[in-house]
Motif scaffolding. Structure first.
Motif, mmCIF file in Angstrom:
data_model
loop_
_atom_site.group_PDB
_atom_site.id
_atom_site.type_symbol
_atom_site.label_atom_id
_atom_site.label_comp_id
_atom_site.label_asym_id
_atom_site.label_seq_id
_atom_site.Cartn_x
_atom_site.Cartn_y
_atom_site.Cartn_z
ATOM 1 N N ILE A 1 0.835 -1.198 0.000
ATOM 2 C CA ILE A 1 0.000 0.000 0.000
ATOM 3 C C ILE A 1 0.873 1.252 0.000
ATOM 4 C CG2 ILE A 1 -1.996 -1.094 1.129
ATOM 5 C CD1 ILE A 1 -1.122 0.555 3.684
ATOM 6 N N LEU A 2 0.352 2.326 -0.558
ATOM 7 C CA LEU A 2 1.075 3.591 -0.623
ATOM 8 C C LEU A 2 1.518 4.005 0.778
ATOM 9 C CD1 LEU A 2 1.345 4.729 -3.455
ATOM 10 C CD2 LEU A 2 -0.214 6.550 -2.827
ATOM 11 N N GLY A 3 2.766 4.452 0.882
ATOM 12 C CA GLY A 3 3.313 4.798 2.184
ATOM 13 C C GLY A 3 4.028 3.612 2.814
ATOM 14 N N GLY A 4 3.868 2.443 2.205
ATOM 15 C CA GLY A 4 4.560 1.247 2.676
ATOM 16 C C GLY A 4 5.111 0.442 1.518
ATOM 17 N N VAL A 5 5.475 1.136 0.436
ATOM 18 C CA VAL A 5 5.993 0.440 -0.753
ATOM 19 C C VAL A 5 7.486 0.187 -0.580
ATOM 20 C CG1 VAL A 5 6.360 0.534 -3.257
ATOM 21 C CG2 VAL A 5 4.232 1.429 -2.265
ATOM 22 N N SER A 6 7.852 -1.091 -0.563
ATOM 23 C CA SER A 6 9.254 -1.475 -0.491
ATOM 24 C C SER A 6 9.766 -1.739 -1.902
ATOM 25 C CB SER A 6 9.404 -2.745 0.351
ATOM 26 O OG SER A 6 10.767 -3.148 0.386
ATOM 27 N N PRO A 7 11.047 -1.453 -2.158
ATOM 28 C CA PRO A 7 11.609 -1.822 -3.473
ATOM 29 C C PRO A 7 11.854 -3.329 -3.578
ATOM 30 C CG PRO A 7 13.304 -0.791 -2.110
ATOM 31 C CD PRO A 7 12.020 -0.735 -1.318
ATOM 32 N N LEU A 8 11.704 -4.037 -2.449
ATOM 33 C CA LEU A 8 11.992 -5.469 -2.390
ATOM 34 C C LEU A 8 10.730 -6.309 -2.509
ATOM 35 C CD1 LEU A 8 14.345 -5.270 0.697
ATOM 36 C CD2 LEU A 8 15.093 -5.807 -1.622
ATOM 37 N N ALA A 9 10.844 -7.431 -3.219
ATOM 38 C CA ALA A 9 9.780 -8.445 -3.277
ATOM 39 C C ALA A 9 8.445 -7.881 -3.761
ATOM 40 C CB ALA A 9 9.600 -9.121 -1.909
ATOM 41 N N GLN A 10 8.522 -7.034 -4.780
ATOM 42 C CA GLN A 10 7.292 -6.537 -5.393
ATOM 43 C C GLN A 10 6.679 -7.643 -6.241
ATOM 44 O OE1 GLN A 10 8.211 -2.912 -7.481
ATOM 45 N NE2 GLN A 10 8.690 -1.806 -5.601
ATOM 46 N N LYS A 11 5.369 -7.563 -6.457
ATOM 47 C CA LYS A 11 4.669 -8.603 -7.228
ATOM 48 C C LYS A 11 5.231 -8.747 -8.634
ATOM 49 C CE LYS A 11 0.090 -9.179 -5.257
ATOM 50 N NZ LYS A 11 -1.252 -8.562 -5.285
ATOM 51 N N LYS A 12 5.371 -7.611 -9.334
ATOM 52 C CA LYS A 12 5.936 -7.630 -10.685
ATOM 53 C C LYS A 12 7.392 -7.183 -10.594
ATOM 54 C CE LYS A 12 1.733 -6.967 -13.293
ATOM 55 N NZ LYS A 12 0.615 -6.232 -12.660
ATOM 56 N N GLY A 13 8.271 -7.835 -11.334
ATOM 57 C CA GLY A 13 9.684 -7.446 -11.300
ATOM 58 C C GLY A 13 9.926 -6.201 -12.133
ATOM 59 N N LEU A 14 9.705 -5.041 -11.528
ATOM 60 C CA LEU A 14 9.864 -3.785 -12.265
ATOM 61 C C LEU A 14 11.338 -3.370 -12.310
ATOM 62 C CD1 LEU A 14 6.920 -1.752 -10.660
ATOM 63 C CD2 LEU A 14 6.863 -3.151 -12.735
ATOM 64 N N ARG A 15 11.730 -2.731 -13.401
ATOM 65 C CA ARG A 15 13.082 -2.177 -13.473
ATOM 66 C C ARG A 15 13.240 -1.151 -12.352
ATOM 67 N NH1 ARG A 15 15.024 0.241 -18.818
ATOM 68 N NH2 ARG A 15 12.885 0.758 -19.374
ATOM 69 N N THR A 16 14.392 -1.186 -11.691
ATOM 70 C CA THR A 16 14.607 -0.365 -10.505
ATOM 71 C C THR A 16 15.859 0.488 -10.662
ATOM 72 O OG1 THR A 16 13.522 -2.032 -9.133
ATOM 73 C CG2 THR A 16 14.948 -0.466 -7.985
ATOM 74 N N TYR A 17 15.732 1.760 -10.276
ATOM 75 C CA TYR A 17 16.838 2.721 -10.340
ATOM 76 C C TYR A 17 17.037 3.317 -8.960
ATOM 77 C CZ TYR A 17 16.286 1.939 -15.241
ATOM 78 O OH TYR A 17 16.198 1.308 -16.457
ATOM 79 N N ILE A 18 18.280 3.303 -8.494
ATOM 80 C CA ILE A 18 18.618 3.813 -7.164
ATOM 81 C C ILE A 18 19.511 5.035 -7.334
ATOM 82 C CG2 ILE A 18 19.758 3.284 -4.958
ATOM 83 C CD1 ILE A 18 19.177 0.286 -5.554
ATOM 84 N N THR B 1 17.687 -6.404 -6.109
ATOM 85 C CA THR B 1 16.620 -5.848 -6.947
ATOM 86 C C THR B 1 17.050 -5.765 -8.422
ATOM 87 O OG1 THR B 1 17.381 -3.604 -6.454
ATOM 88 C CG2 THR B 1 15.563 -4.455 -5.110
ATOM 89 N N ASN B 2 18.272 -6.217 -8.727
ATOM 90 C CA ASN B 2 18.837 -6.078 -10.082
ATOM 91 C C ASN B 2 18.753 -4.634 -10.569
ATOM 92 O OD1 ASN B 2 19.480 -8.858 -10.516
ATOM 93 N ND2 ASN B 2 17.298 -9.238 -10.806
ATOM 94 N N ALA B 3 19.013 -3.712 -9.660
ATOM 95 C CA ALA B 3 18.835 -2.293 -9.971
ATOM 96 C C ALA B 3 20.064 -1.701 -10.664
ATOM 97 C CB ALA B 3 18.545 -1.528 -8.688
ATOM 98 N N HIS B 4 19.896 -0.463 -11.110
ATOM 99 C CA HIS B 4 20.995 0.336 -11.663
ATOM 100 C C HIS B 4 21.079 1.629 -10.873
ATOM 101 C CE1 HIS B 4 21.396 -2.202 -15.237
ATOM 102 N NE2 HIS B 4 20.074 -2.259 -15.227
ATOM 103 N N TYR B 5 22.299 2.113 -10.699
ATOM 104 C CA TYR B 5 22.458 3.446 -10.112
ATOM 105 C C TYR B 5 22.189 4.497 -11.185
ATOM 106 C CZ TYR B 5 24.587 1.828 -5.746
ATOM 107 O OH TYR B 5 24.820 1.254 -4.507
ATOM 108 N N ALA B 6 21.543 5.573 -10.797
ATOM 109 C CA ALA B 6 21.297 6.704 -11.706
ATOM 110 C C ALA B 6 21.151 7.952 -10.881
ATOM 111 C CB ALA B 6 20.024 6.462 -12.518
#
Length: 159
Positions: free
Chosen positions: A99-116, A148-153
């Motif tokens: 839920i909004l306000g409790g969104v973690s970048p970890l273990a999301q339902k869909k594997g979205l591309r992540t930028y840190i 999270t297989n993220a990229h720095y940006a």
């Protein structure tokens, strides 16, 4: 503290982390700054997770300090797209399972591309949502990047 998908994921991957919890106030306007105050941290070490929509349509995750504003142009550029904007709440919640306000970048339902945001590298550990309001995970930036297989940006706007 409650077991969340985020905490479960880190446990399964044997990643070192700490849990910090605080009492979430229902009248808090800014979840990130509430965590900063409650845990006595600095606003550049606590990171918020924003789910954004790119054009052409794709949801991506931006993780940046609560002290900063997201630069939508820079996020779009990092993701190789023209534009980005904040995703609608219902899209955020269905894609992440949080839920909004409790969104973690970890273990999301869909594997979205992540930028840190690159400033994460300035810290030994950073704080991110554990997947519910009032619960934070303290983790090494490199571990968050890997899991999270993220990229720095560069995501933060110059204030």
């Amino acid at each position: 503290s409650a077991m969340t998908p985020a905490i479960l994921l880190l446990t399964q991957h044997a990643i070192t982390f700490n849990i910090h919890d605080y009492v979430h106030q229902s009248n808090a306007k800014d979840y990130g700054l509430e965590a900063v105050a409650a845990l006595n941290l600095t606003a550049d070490q606590v990171f918020k997770t924003l789910v954004c929509e790119l054009t052409p349509k794709e949801l991506v995750v931006a993780v940046l300090p609560v002290s900063a504003q997201l630069n939508f142009k820079d996020l779009a550029q990092a993701a190789g797209r023209k534009k980005s904007s904040l995703a609608a709440q219902k899209h955020v919640e269905s894609a992440t399972g949080y839920i909004l306000g409790g969104v973690s970048p970890l273990a999301q339902k869909k594997g979205l591309r992540t930028y840190i945001d690159t400033t994460a590298e300035d810290h030994t550990t950073i704080f991110i949502s554990a997947g519910r309001r009032g619960l934070e995970i303290e983790i090494a930036p490199k571990d968050l990047l890997d899991v999270t297989n993220a990229h720095y940006a560069r995501l933060a706007s110059a204030n």
